[in-house]
Design an enzyme around this catalytic site. Structure first.
Site, PDB file in Angstrom:
ATOM      1  N   GLU A  78       0.668  -1.096   0.008  1.00 34.78           N
ATOM      2  CA  GLU A  78       0.007  -0.066   0.193  1.00 34.78           C
ATOM      3  C   GLU A  78       0.635   1.232  -0.033  1.00 34.78           C
ATOM      4  O   GLU A  78       0.327   2.307   0.293  1.00 34.78           O
ATOM      5  CB  GLU A  78      -0.971  -0.018   1.091  1.00 34.78           C
ATOM      6  CG  GLU A  78      -1.790  -1.379   1.323  1.00 34.78           C
ATOM      7  CD  GLU A  78      -2.820  -1.190   0.465  1.00 34.78           C
ATOM      8  OE1 GLU A  78      -2.993  -0.396  -0.654  1.00 34.78           O
ATOM      9  OE2 GLU A  78      -3.790  -2.039   0.889  1.00 34.78           O
ATOM     10  N   HIS A  97      -3.090   2.743   8.623  1.00 33.96           N
ATOM     11  CA  HIS A  97      -4.108   2.035   7.914  1.00 33.96           C
ATOM     12  C   HIS A  97      -4.239   0.535   8.658  1.00 33.96           C
ATOM     13  O   HIS A  97      -3.419   0.217   9.086  1.00 33.96           O
ATOM     14  CB  HIS A  97      -3.495   1.715   6.425  1.00 33.96           C
ATOM     15  CG  HIS A  97      -4.537   0.588   5.495  1.00 33.96           C
ATOM     16  ND1 HIS A  97      -5.807   0.662   6.115  1.00 33.96           N
ATOM     17  CD2 HIS A  97      -4.198  -0.752   5.245  1.00 33.96           C
ATOM     18  CE1 HIS A  97      -6.413  -0.133   5.110  1.00 33.96           C
ATOM     19  NE2 HIS A  97      -5.308  -1.210   4.836  1.00 33.96           N
ATOM     20  N   HIS A  99      -7.477  -2.717   9.402  1.00 33.22           N
ATOM     21  CA  HIS A  99      -8.913  -3.589   9.123  1.00 33.22           C
ATOM     22  C   HIS A  99      -9.697  -3.502  10.382  1.00 33.22           C
ATOM     23  O   HIS A  99     -10.115  -4.729  10.682  1.00 33.22           O
ATOM     24  CB  HIS A  99      -8.541  -4.782   8.517  1.00 33.22           C
ATOM     25  CG  HIS A  99      -7.712  -4.484   7.070  1.00 33.22           C
ATOM     26  ND1 HIS A  99      -7.132  -5.715   6.483  1.00 33.22           N
ATOM     27  CD2 HIS A  99      -7.397  -3.544   6.437  1.00 33.22           C
ATOM     28  CE1 HIS A  99      -6.819  -5.342   5.526  1.00 33.22           C
ATOM     29  NE2 HIS A  99      -6.737  -4.050   5.463  1.00 33.22           N
ATOM     30  N   HIS A 160     -12.722  -2.357   2.620  1.00 25.60           N
ATOM     31  CA  HIS A 160     -11.249  -2.562   2.833  1.00 25.60           C
ATOM     32  C   HIS A 160     -11.042  -2.406   4.201  1.00 25.60           C
ATOM     33  O   HIS A 160     -10.645  -3.331   4.875  1.00 25.60           O
ATOM     34  CB  HIS A 160     -10.406  -1.905   1.917  1.00 25.60           C
ATOM     35  CG  HIS A 160      -8.929  -1.821   2.112  1.00 25.60           C
ATOM     36  ND1 HIS A 160      -8.316  -1.584   0.728  1.00 25.60           N
ATOM     37  CD2 HIS A 160      -8.171  -2.101   2.795  1.00 25.60           C
ATOM     38  CE1 HIS A 160      -6.859  -1.797   1.195  1.00 25.60           C
ATOM     39  NE2 HIS A 160      -6.945  -2.329   2.471  1.00 25.60           N
TER      40      HIS A 160
END
Length: 236
Positions: A78, A97, A99, A160
């Site tokens: 990413e 980032h 999840h 995502h």
């Protein structure tokens, strides 16, 4: 080891610590998620496909904004949105980032979080937007993330996860946890139906109060005489 090398090692060690805290706090699992930190004209980023409990400071990858890197491992897949966000947003130094479960639950339905609760304002606006879906690691995903982050410090990524930004590592982690908390509240509120939404006028007041607090000032309301003040001043 030079002073520059010592500072770099300390920054890498801090990144590893934040990554492990992402997992221990419950906002991330396994090797999912990634983290970057601006370091002058370059940035540091977590490596691809390495469990955080096995990660060492030496595994953190240094990247230039032209996409070249130096390190014993490859950068996160990413890296594009990390690079592009850091390049576009001079006001932040960290891109986190993850999840997290509830934020991702909303993201799979492409739901923007409205101002159903005043703490939505921690992301810098009246909503926490959800970016359009694109394959992970692609330039399209980076472009959509930048769009969703316009004027914001956090966003969801369609089907995502979430992105949270910060001036430093601690602030980015704090915001990631706050986004997950507000996401959980919204998911649970939706079980009772669509919740009422705070007006833009009220959210403008909330954002002003939050801005004052970020500078260490008490968020006293305008026109209110009953305000908090130091005891010595009150007795004078």
């Amino acid at each position: 080891m030079t002073m520059t090398e010592t500072a770099s090692h300390a920054s890498r060690a801090d990144m590893v610590d934040i990554c492990r805290r992402m997992n221990s706090s419950g906002i991330n699992q396994g090797t999912a998620g990634n983290l970057s930190l601006r370091t002058g004209d370059t940035f540091l980023i977590t490596p691809s496909s390495l469990a955080y409990d096995k990660m060492e400071p030496e595994d953190i990858v240094e990247m230039d904004f032209d996409g070249t890197y130096e390190g014993r491992r490859r950068p996160s897949s990413e890296w594009r949105f990390h690079r592009d966000i850091l390049a576009a947003r001079k006001d932040i130094n960290v891109v986190l980032h993850c999840h997290s479960i509830y934020a991702t639950t909303l993201a799979v339905h492409h739901k923007t979080i409205p101002s159903f609760h005043y703490m939505t304002g921690v992301a810098g606006g009246t909503t926490i937007r959800c970016a359009k879906y694109a394959t992970f690691g692609t330039q399209a995903l980076s472009d959509y993330a930048l769009e969703a982050l316009e004027g914001r410090l956090a966003c969801l990524l369609g089907q995502h996860g979430q992105i949270s930004l910060g001036a430093d590592l601690e602030k980015a982690l704090w915001l990631g946890i706050e986004v997950e908390t507000i996401s959980r509240l919204y998911v649970q509120a939706l079980t009772l139906g669509e919740p009422p939404i705070l007006s833009d006028e009220e959210m403008a007041r909330v954002l002003k109060q939050m801005d004052q607090m970020s500078y260490g000032q008490a968020p006293d309301l305008e026109g209110v005489n009953d305000t908090a003040r130091p005891r010595q001043a009150a007795d004078a």
